[in-house]
Design a protein around this motif. Structure first.
Motif, PDB file in Angstrom:
ATOM      1  N   SER A 256     -23.306 -85.832  39.847  1.00 41.97           N
ATOM      2  CA  SER A 256     -22.761 -85.398  41.134  1.00 41.97           C
ATOM      3  C   SER A 256     -23.579 -84.284  41.774  1.00 41.97           C
ATOM      4  O   SER A 256     -23.335 -83.918  42.925  1.00 41.97           O
ATOM      5  N   LEU A 257     -24.543 -83.748  41.047  1.00 44.45           N
ATOM      6  CA  LEU A 257     -25.407 -82.713  41.617  1.00 44.45           C
ATOM      7  C   LEU A 257     -26.353 -83.335  42.637  1.00 44.45           C
ATOM      8  O   LEU A 257     -26.737 -84.499  42.515  1.00 44.45           O
ATOM      9  N   PRO A 258     -26.753 -82.573  43.643  1.00 46.03           N
ATOM     10  CA  PRO A 258     -27.654 -83.129  44.663  1.00 46.03           C
ATOM     11  C   PRO A 258     -29.047 -83.382  44.105  1.00 46.03           C
ATOM     12  O   PRO A 258     -29.486 -82.724  43.161  1.00 46.03           O
ATOM     13  N   THR A 259     -29.734 -84.348  44.686  1.00 41.30           N
ATOM     14  CA  THR A 259     -31.127 -84.556  44.325  1.00 41.30           C
ATOM     15  C   THR A 259     -31.964 -83.428  44.931  1.00 41.30           C
ATOM     16  O   THR A 259     -31.537 -82.762  45.872  1.00 41.30           O
ATOM     17  N   LEU A 260     -33.149 -83.240  44.399  1.00 40.21           N
ATOM     18  CA  LEU A 260     -34.029 -82.221  44.955  1.00 40.21           C
ATOM     19  C   LEU A 260     -34.710 -82.745  46.209  1.00 40.21           C
ATOM     20  O   LEU A 260     -35.127 -83.914  46.253  1.00 40.21           O
ATOM     21  N   SER A 261     -34.813 -81.910  47.217  1.00 40.74           N
ATOM     22  CA  SER A 261     -35.579 -82.292  48.396  1.00 40.74           C
ATOM     23  C   SER A 261     -37.053 -82.372  47.992  1.00 40.74           C
ATOM     24  O   SER A 261     -37.494 -81.655  47.083  1.00 40.74           O
ATOM     25  N   PRO A 262     -37.837 -83.239  48.625  1.00 37.94           N
ATOM     26  CA  PRO A 262     -39.256 -83.381  48.254  1.00 37.94           C
ATOM     27  C   PRO A 262     -40.040 -82.071  48.210  1.00 37.94           C
ATOM     28  O   PRO A 262     -40.783 -81.840  47.250  1.00 37.94           O
ATOM     29  N   PRO A 263     -39.907 -81.168  49.218  1.00 39.17           N
ATOM     30  CA  PRO A 263     -40.672 -79.907  49.130  1.00 39.17           C
ATOM     31  C   PRO A 263     -40.268 -79.060  47.923  1.00 39.17           C
ATOM     32  O   PRO A 263     -41.127 -78.497  47.242  1.00 39.17           O
ATOM     33  N   ALA A 303     -32.501 -77.525  37.494  1.00 37.96           N
ATOM     34  CA  ALA A 303     -33.069 -77.329  38.830  1.00 37.96           C
ATOM     35  C   ALA A 303     -32.152 -77.801  39.957  1.00 37.96           C
ATOM     36  O   ALA A 303     -32.053 -77.113  40.986  1.00 37.96           O
ATOM     37  N   PRO A 304     -31.459 -78.932  39.830  1.00 38.18           N
ATOM     38  CA  PRO A 304     -30.557 -79.330  40.930  1.00 38.18           C
ATOM     39  C   PRO A 304     -29.453 -78.313  41.186  1.00 38.18           C
ATOM     40  O   PRO A 304     -29.077 -78.068  42.338  1.00 38.18           O
ATOM     41  N   ARG A 305     -28.930 -77.696  40.124  1.00 38.02           N
ATOM     42  CA  ARG A 305     -27.905 -76.671  40.300  1.00 38.02           C
ATOM     43  C   ARG A 305     -28.506 -75.427  40.953  1.00 38.02           C
ATOM     44  O   ARG A 305     -27.882 -74.805  41.828  1.00 38.02           O
ATOM     45  N   ILE A 306     -29.718 -75.049  40.554  1.00 38.92           N
ATOM     46  CA  ILE A 306     -30.382 -73.879  41.135  1.00 38.92           C
ATOM     47  C   ILE A 306     -30.610 -74.087  42.625  1.00 38.92           C
ATOM     48  O   ILE A 306     -30.380 -73.194  43.444  1.00 38.92           O
ATOM     49  N   GLN A 307     -31.056 -75.306  42.993  1.00 38.74           N
ATOM     50  CA  GLN A 307     -31.286 -75.592  44.405  1.00 38.74           C
ATOM     51  C   GLN A 307     -30.005 -75.408  45.211  1.00 38.74           C
ATOM     52  O   GLN A 307     -30.005 -74.822  46.299  1.00 38.74           O
ATOM     53  N   GLY A 308     -28.889 -75.893  44.669  1.00 43.17           N
ATOM     54  CA  GLY A 308     -27.621 -75.770  45.373  1.00 43.17           C
ATOM     55  C   GLY A 308     -27.193 -74.331  45.554  1.00 43.17           C
ATOM     56  O   GLY A 308     -26.727 -73.930  46.626  1.00 43.17           O
ATOM     57  N   ARG A 309     -27.357 -73.535  44.502  1.00 46.07           N
ATOM     58  CA  ARG A 309     -26.928 -72.144  44.567  1.00 46.07           C
ATOM     59  C   ARG A 309     -27.803 -71.317  45.504  1.00 46.07           C
ATOM     60  O   ARG A 309     -27.337 -70.343  46.102  1.00 46.07           O
ATOM     61  N   LEU A 310     -29.082 -71.694  45.605  1.00 48.24           N
ATOM     62  CA  LEU A 310     -29.989 -70.957  46.491  1.00 48.24           C
ATOM     63  C   LEU A 310     -29.932 -71.475  47.922  1.00 48.24           C
ATOM     64  O   LEU A 310     -30.561 -70.908  48.813  1.00 48.24           O
ATOM     65  N   GLY A 311     -29.195 -72.566  48.130  1.00 46.50           N
ATOM     66  CA  GLY A 311     -29.079 -73.117  49.481  1.00 46.50           C
ATOM     67  C   GLY A 311     -30.352 -73.733  49.992  1.00 46.50           C
ATOM     68  O   GLY A 311     -30.599 -73.757  51.193  1.00 46.50           O
ATOM     69  N   LEU A 312     -31.187 -74.260  49.078  1.00 48.09           N
ATOM     70  CA  LEU A 312     -32.438 -74.880  49.485  1.00 48.09           C
ATOM     71  C   LEU A 312     -32.193 -76.335  49.875  1.00 48.09           C
ATOM     72  O   LEU A 312     -31.182 -76.932  49.523  1.00 48.09           O
TER      73      LEU A 312
END
Length: 321
Positions: A256-263, A303-312
């Motif tokens: 259920s975590l978001p995928t990483l954006s390409p950048p 990393a997917p959780r980190i991306q979500g928490r940082l709002g990337l």
């Protein structure tokens, strides 16, 4: 022309020699053999975990994490066996004359077509058998028969490439494949997922635990024999296994975590890959190698959780499911 390519061999007899092969053909086999190399597994499984392709598998995160655990476990197992048997490669394994190609092609030629260290059993044969054999059950693309044929073809051409390049004897390959099949069968039973929603899948936590145990065994064999040439592989397998176990068990609802954006994925990959390569090039001590590789694999999983928490990602990423 490259050194004489070797046909299927056994240790001690049956060593036949083929005619000199063209450099282009030898380089092609060198490319094929990369399908069973650890760097290729690192790129492929990280991409699957971060970018998630449900058309390939219904549970991309679980599947990718399982592949990582299987790759680390096979690396640890083959390291323990190589050091334990301490049997050499063919005499030509580390010998290659670089063709008159522009750099870096000539450098890649030498890198892809030579190898060093002990030769029995073949790590490429064992690793490809485990990873691509597992793909038959874990992936959803095509039907099972076509996946089985594809896996057999990949294992076959990678194994053949190792003998063609003269870096393994035939028996190294045969034993590597048989051990890979045995290992895959064992973990398929021991690490089968208990989750009713993941029937037919493996439990990544159990796979990482198995890989960690095999890594400790590999380090013990290395220290007991005093053959330190394979210490790095055993330490990397241990660190990656511990990092994988920590990262996987720290997260809930992976799919259920978001995928990483390409950048974000590109930057994260360069950072994680750079650390892994850096500890390899620096010939770091066992504790440092364990810590760095543990941090790299744990980071990949969280990393997917980190991306979500940082709002990337600017909200453009989609959910893995």
């Amino acid at each position: 022309m490259f050194r004489s390519a070797l046909s299927l061999q056994t240790r001690g007899f049956g060593e036949l020699v083929l005619a000199d092969a063209p450099d282009a053909l030898v380089f092609l086999f060198g490319l094929v053999t990369q399908l069973g190399d650890q760097w290729f597994f690192f790129v492929a499984f990280t991409s699957l975990y971060w970018l998630c392709r449900p058309r390939i598998t219904a549970r991309p995160r679980r599947t990718a994490a399982s592949f990582v655990g299987l790759a680390l476990g096979s690396l640890a197992l083959v390291t323990a066996l190589k050091v334990g048997f301490a049997l050499p490669r063919p005499p030509t394994a580390a010998v290659a004359a670089a063709p008159a190609w522009p750099s870096p092609l000539s450098d890649l030629f030498v890198s892809f077509t030579t190898d060093d260290g002990f030769g029995f059993p073949s790590g490429h044969a064992l690793g490809t058998t485990v990873v691509y054999g597992a793909a038959v059950s874990l992936l959803d693309v095509w039907d099972r028969r076509r996946r089985l044929v594809a896996a057999a073809v990949v294992v076959g051409i990678v194994s053949l490439s190792r003998v063609f390049l003269g870096v393994h004897y035939g028996v190294d390959i045969v034993v590597g494949v048989l051990l890979g099949l045995g290992f895959l069968k064992a973990v398929s039973v021991v690490a089968a997922a208990d989750d009713p929603d993941a029937t037919g899948h493996l439990d990544p936590a159990r796979l990482f635990a198995i890989a960690a145990g095999l890594s400790v065994l590999a380090l013990a064999v290395v220290f007991a024999t005093g053959l330190s040439g394979h210490t790095e592989n055993a330490a990397a397998a241990l660190g990656g296994s511990l990092g994988g176990l920590f990262g996987w068990t720290r997260l809930a609802g992976h799919e259920s975590l978001p995928t990483l954006s390409p950048p974000v994925a590109l930057v994260a990959f360069l950072g994680a890959g750079g650390l892994w390569v850096g500890v390899d090039v620096a010939d770091a001590s066992v504790p440092v190698t364990v810590l760095v590789t543990a941090a790299v694999v744990a980071f990949i999983l969280v990393a997917p959780r980190i991306q979500g928490r940082l709002g990337l990602g600017n909200g453009a990423t989609r959910r893995a499911d």
